[in-house]
Design a protein around this motif. Structure first.
Motif, short mmCIF file in Angstrom:
data_model
loop_
_atom_site.label_atom_id
_atom_site.label_comp_id
_atom_site.label_asym_id
_atom_site.label_seq_id
_atom_site.Cartn_x
_atom_site.Cartn_y
_atom_site.Cartn_z
N ASN A 73 -9.20 -3.34 0.17
CA ASN A 73 -8.13 -4.43 0.42
C ASN A 73 -8.25 -4.86 1.96
OD1 ASN A 73 -6.39 -2.91 -1.80
ND2 ASN A 73 -7.57 -4.66 -2.21
N ALA A 74 -8.33 -3.59 2.47
CA ALA A 74 -8.30 -4.13 4.27
C ALA A 74 -7.20 -4.52 4.70
CB ALA A 74 -9.55 -4.98 4.68
N GLY A 75 -5.92 -4.21 3.89
CA GLY A 75 -4.63 -4.61 4.74
C GLY A 75 -4.39 -6.31 4.01
N LEU A 76 -5.22 -6.60 3.25
CA LEU A 76 -4.78 -8.22 2.82
C LEU A 76 -4.08 -8.22 1.43
CD1 LEU A 76 -8.17 -9.49 3.51
CD2 LEU A 76 -6.21 -10.09 4.63
N ILE A 77 -3.88 -7.16 0.93
CA ILE A 77 -2.98 -7.23 -0.14
C ILE A 77 -1.43 -7.05 0.14
CG2 ILE A 77 -1.96 -5.69 -2.14
CD1 ILE A 77 -4.35 -7.21 -3.23
N GLN A 78 -0.69 -7.71 -0.08
CA GLN A 78 0.76 -7.78 0.76
C GLN A 78 1.70 -7.11 -0.28
OE1 GLN A 78 2.14 -12.01 1.30
NE2 GLN A 78 0.49 -12.59 2.32
N LEU A 79 2.67 -6.55 0.40
CA LEU A 79 3.75 -5.80 -0.40
C LEU A 79 4.65 -6.81 -1.04
CD1 LEU A 79 5.13 -3.38 2.30
CD2 LEU A 79 4.24 -2.80 0.15
N ASP A 80 5.10 -6.59 -2.16
CA ASP A 80 5.95 -7.54 -3.06
C ASP A 80 7.24 -7.55 -2.17
OD1 ASP A 80 4.20 -7.62 -4.97
OD2 ASP A 80 5.02 -6.45 -6.40
#
Length: 604
Positions: free
Chosen positions: A427-434
């Motif tokens: 994901n390289a940091g592109l998945i966001q925390l809920d």
């Protein structure tokens, strides 16, 4: 047919460079608009909140034109998911839209529904507008989209192996009925599918408008120049690397009944600066395992490329021309390669796939500083588990969703500490925390804690990011959670003298205060009144800790991520009270003395 891309400095220019810049930005804007449609129109939290989706534009010959804020694992081999469409269908027409989520027809894994719409210009197909979304449920036997114990596709969710969903603009309701009948949350699935339809149609419309404004030939000339530019930039970057063949080995955790001793992952990289090419060889790996941890050809190919691009200049365009400078070697019937039908590939986008990308990142460290990266944390701790149950506040209605309460941290590289909100190499940091509040409003859970675990990071000249932890519980019902917490047995390792990151942990806390450590790979029921505690993996360090700038150590201590004791132990840094109350500063005299003493003791 694959065209040749000219990587030479004197490559032919077809249009003005200024127009190349304009059209590059216009294509990126189209992909951004497609992404906004998916994010705003989708219903499931895994898509609209965590952003587990990607959009892209390809030529009709399946060459990657542009991506924007896309997950690397979704797009670096997206052509493998669209190529079978032109193999299977010889009657593709304007207004058609196709879906593909089958790894045996080029998909990533069954949870990623890839939707592709041909874009016709003056009656000729010129592009594909593609939207990929990770769906909350696919009708698997267990309420999860990640099934490490699923031995074959018959134990996974539904597969659409290149299916025409829309014919000349008319949606085929029979196909949608198949999907909704085989889904625990059919309304959610249907809403997410329509969001993808809207994104594809938006992309197609905008490309048509672009070709009308600038002319079809100008746009096609731009594509040719754009691909040559990508090839030229990638070749130049590779030509600056040290020549040679470098190898790296890593190991996925043991999975009982699937891989009792773990799964080794080996990768070799051959760098040819004169040719401006890199060959990534992943053939030296074990055969497919009896479980869902096998990679698909799509994810294995993409991940080999991702490791290379993570070690090149970030400004290099990730288009077909740049991709052409990275060759990938895979083996059929291999856990890291092309799977043999019908073995399971349910977890193909994470876990073993993460380990392949991490190895691809770290293998460049064999060249020595400043190359390469330390190992990062892995996917699917309980903080990103798939939760399900009967919602007591909605009349017992079934819910299923992957939450992103807390995830793995990034490893360090030369010049940079690790990235806290990394999630995983795919994901390289592109998945966001809920958002805690949004999760609690959508599902019958309470998130009591989420934070940074002090002293968990790998020490180094450049420090890995610390682990995230969390504590959450169901409200008024028994909650099922499925997760696959790699990095519990084999946590991230440092490179070039850097320290290791902390391992993952999963624990249930019962109403009476008693605790039980849970398996790393499991589907667990958390009863009403019990809580789930987890830590994700921390990132590993890069380079010897003794070389870290004392001021950077002080900054980490003042942030609360590192204790004074660990700072002194690992880095040889002493502190004194600073001018601002509660803020420490480096005691330079004591620090110099400690580091000098440690250096003398280390001499042979």
């Amino acid at each position: 047919m694959t065209r040749e891309y000219d990587a030479s400095p004197d490559a032919k220019r077809r249009i003005d460079p200024f127009m190349v810049a304009v059209l590059k930005s216009r294509f990126e804007a189209i992909v951004r608009e497609m992404s906004l449609v998916v994010m705003r129109a989708s219903r499931s939290a895994v898509i609209k909140n965590a952003r587990d989706f990607s959009c892209a534009i390809l030529t009709f010959e399946h060459e990657l034109v542009t991506v924007e804020d896309a997950l690397p694992i979704h797009v670096m081999s997206m052509d493998m998911a669209t190529r079978p469409l032109t193999d299977h269908f010889d009657d593709i027409e304007d207004g058609d839209i196709f879906i593909n989520n089958c790894p045996y027809t080029g998909g990533t894994h069954h949870a990623d529904l890839i939707m592709a719409m041909p874009v016709f210009i003056e009656g000729t197909p010129r592009f594909w507008a593609v939207a990929l979304s990770h769906h909350a449920d696919t009708g698997a036997p267990a309420p999860s989209t990640y099934l490490p114990f699923a031995k074959n596709i018959f134990e996974e969710g539904m597969h659409f192996p290149c299916v025409r969903l829309v014919r000349k603009g008319e949606v085929r309701d029979d196909i949608l009925r198949i999907g909704t009948m085989r889904n625990r949350v059919p309304d959610l699935w249907l809403g997410d599918v329509h969001a993808q339809l809207g994104a594809c149609r938006t992309g197609a419309r905008r490309i048509e408008e672009l070709c009308t404004r600038y002319s079809e030939q100008t746009v096609l000339d731009f594509i040719a120049d754009w691909f040559d530019y990508g090839a030229r930039r990638a070749a130049a970057a590779i030509s600056a690397l040290p020549k040679g063949t470098y190898s790296y080995s890593i190991k996925h955790d043991p999975v009982p009944g699937v891989a009792d001793d773990g799964i080794p992952v080996n990768v070799a990289v051959h760098v040819d600066p004169e040719a401006g090419e890199i060959i990534v060889d992943a053939r030296d790996n074990i055969d497919c395992v009896e479980g869902g941890l096998n990679l698909s050809a799509n994810t294995a190919t993409g991940s080999c490329r991702i490791g290379v691009f993570n070690n090149l200049d970030a400004s290099i365009p990730h288009n077909e021309g740049a991709k052409s400078r990275v060759k990938v070697r895979l083996r059929k019937g291999c856990v890291v390669g092309e799977p043999s039908y019908p073995v399971g590939t349910s977890v193909a986008t994470t876990n073993v796939n993460d380990r392949l990308m991490i190895a691809g990142n770290a293998v460049f460290s064999e060249m020595g500083a400043p190359y390469g990266q330390a190992e990062s944390g892995s996917h699917l701790p309980a903080g990103v588990g798939v939760i399900s149950g009967a919602d007591p506040f909605k009349g017992g209605k079934t819910y299923v969703n992957q939450v992103f309460v807390g995830y793995a941290a990034g490893g360090a590289n030369h010049g940079h500490d690790g990235w806290l909100t990394y999630c995983g190499a795919a994901n390289a940091g592109l998945i966001q925390l809920d958002s805690v509040e949004v999760d609690e409003s959508m599902y019958p859970i309470l998130i009591e804690e989420r934070g940074v675990l002090q002293d968990s990071q790998g020490a180094g000249e450049f420090e890995g990011a610390p682990a995230m932890y969390g504590l959450f519980r169901p409200i008024g019902h028994d909650m099922t959670i499925a997760y696959a917490a790699d990095g519990t047995t084999f946590p991230p390792r440092g490179v070039l003298g850097g320290g290791d990151g902390k391992a993952s942990l999963t624990r249930r806390i019962d109403a009476d205060g008693s605790t039980e450590d849970l398996p790393a790979f499991a589907e667990e029921i958390i009863p009403d009144g019990s809580k789930l505690y987890f830590t994700a993996c921390a990132g590993a360090g890069y380079g010897p800790p003794s070389r870290r700038d004392p001021q950077r150590v002080a900054d980490t201590v003042n942030r609360g991520w590192l204790s004074q004791a660990r700072a002194t132990q690992d880095y040889g840094v002493a502190f004194e009270d600073g001018a601002e109350p509660g803020v420490l500063q480096v005691d330079e005299t004591a620090t110099d003395a400690m580091r000098k003493s440690a250096s003398e003791k280390a001499r042979p």
